[in-house]
Write a protein that holds these residues in place. Structure first.
Motif, short mmCIF file in Angstrom:
data_model
loop_
_atom_site.label_atom_id
_atom_site.label_comp_id
_atom_site.label_asym_id
_atom_site.label_seq_id
_atom_site.Cartn_x
_atom_site.Cartn_y
_atom_site.Cartn_z
N THR A 196 0.86 -1.18 0.00
CA THR A 196 0.00 0.00 0.00
C THR A 196 0.90 1.23 0.00
OG1 THR A 196 -1.51 -1.25 1.40
CG2 THR A 196 -1.95 1.10 1.14
N VAL A 197 0.62 2.16 -0.93
CA VAL A 197 1.49 3.32 -1.08
C VAL A 197 0.68 4.61 -0.95
CG1 VAL A 197 3.11 4.52 -2.61
CG2 VAL A 197 2.99 2.01 -2.67
N VAL A 198 1.16 5.53 -0.14
CA VAL A 198 0.64 6.90 -0.14
C VAL A 198 1.79 7.82 -0.51
CG1 VAL A 198 -0.32 8.79 1.25
CG2 VAL A 198 -1.19 6.47 1.54
N LEU A 199 1.58 8.55 -1.60
CA LEU A 199 2.63 9.37 -2.19
C LEU A 199 2.19 10.83 -2.18
CD1 LEU A 199 5.07 9.35 -4.51
CD2 LEU A 199 3.12 9.68 -5.99
N ILE A 200 3.07 11.69 -1.67
CA ILE A 200 2.77 13.12 -1.65
C ILE A 200 3.53 13.78 -2.79
CG2 ILE A 200 2.99 15.23 -0.29
CD1 ILE A 200 1.47 13.49 1.44
#
Ligand SMILES: Nc1ncnc2c1ncn2[C@@H]1O[C@H](COP(=O)(O)OP(=O)(O)OP(=O)(O)O)[C@@H](O)[C@H]1O
Ligand SMILES: [Mg+2]
Length: 240
Positions: A196-200
């Motif tokens: 799971t990836v959260v990229l800003i």
């Protein structure tokens, strides 16, 4: 699919009294396990502040945050640090590698905190660096590596603890466009492998690599959409 992130009405303020500034103004966001979410917005919109909240680096003034089933607002600072070490992998624009340690030692470090034995640490770190194509550079110090290579080491370090969630704040921001595109291809691959990836990012082209794009402006979510079917492994969506 269950949620890895559940943010409810998150408010974050800096300063006090008359100086008080509200940066996050009531953010509610669910992120499903296995998703790849980009959080986009202009400079100063609160992206890194939100990332610090999601990453348990900073506590909100109001609201609740459940991370992988854990109600984080009830935890002490020590417990927060433990959850952070166990569940989260961080990737930053400036890599944040320790300059005196080799690539291998940098990747091993979080495994020391995770309580792994020496042998297991070395094996896991080597395997991670190998999977990122860095097996020929394991004894190099950060200043003996290119920016792209340093970011690969940082990604190996983030992945070594097998985090439930990978958090990346402008991971291509310090890289030239070609190297940045390679790092984005890597992020896509990691997501395809189940991370799971959260990229800003402030860059819509970078965000086009994600499955879902959440836009924030002035501390509020103003848009939330799924990207149309991405071109299959063509790399067309990857521009920096
Ligand atoms: N520790 C702090 N104390 C006071 N104000 C802060 C602090 N950290 C951030 N801010 C303010 O909060 C606002 C949002 O900052 P933030 O770093 O979250 O923006 P950002 O969206 O990540 O921007 P960028 O794209 O430039 O990285 C800015 O106006 C900033 O000045
Ligand atoms: Mg920022």
């Amino acid at each position: 699919m269950s949620n890895i992130i559940e943010l409810r009405n998150i408010v974050k303020e800096y300063g006090s009294g008359d100086e008080k500034v509200r940066i996050l103004k009531g953010i509610s966001l669910d992120v499903a396990k296995g998703d790849f979410v980009a959080i986009v917005g202009p400079s100063g919109s609160g992206k890194s502040t939100l990332m610090n909240t999601i990453g348990l680096l900073d506590s909100p003034n109001e609201g609740t945050y459940t991370l992988d089933g854990v109600a984080t607002e009830k935890l002490s600072d020590n417990q927060l640090a433990e959850v952070r070490n166990r569940k989260l992998g961080f990737i930053f624009q400036q890599f944040n590698l320790l300059p005196r340690l080799s690539a291998l030692e940098n990747v091993e470090l979080p495994l020391v905190y995770a309580g792994l034995g020496k042998q297991e640490r070395r094996e896991r770190a080597l395997a991670m660096l190998q999977s990122l194509g860095m097996e020929h550079r394991i004894h190099h110090k950060p200043n003996q590596l290119s920016g792209g290579q340093q970011q690969r080491v940082a990604i190996a370090r983030a992945l070594a603890v097998q985090p439930a969630l990978l958090l990346a704040d402008e991971p291509t921001g310090a890289l030239d466009s070609r190297t940045g595109a390679e790092v984005m291809e890597l992020m896509v691959r990691l997501n395809e492998q189940g991370n799971t990836v959260v990229l800003i990012t402030h860059d819509n082209h970078i965000a086009a690599n994600a499955k879902r794009v959440v836009s924030i402006r002035d501390g509020l979510i103003v848009d939330d959409r799924r990207n149309a079917a991405l071109p299959e492994a063509s790399g067309e969506a990857v521009t920096v």
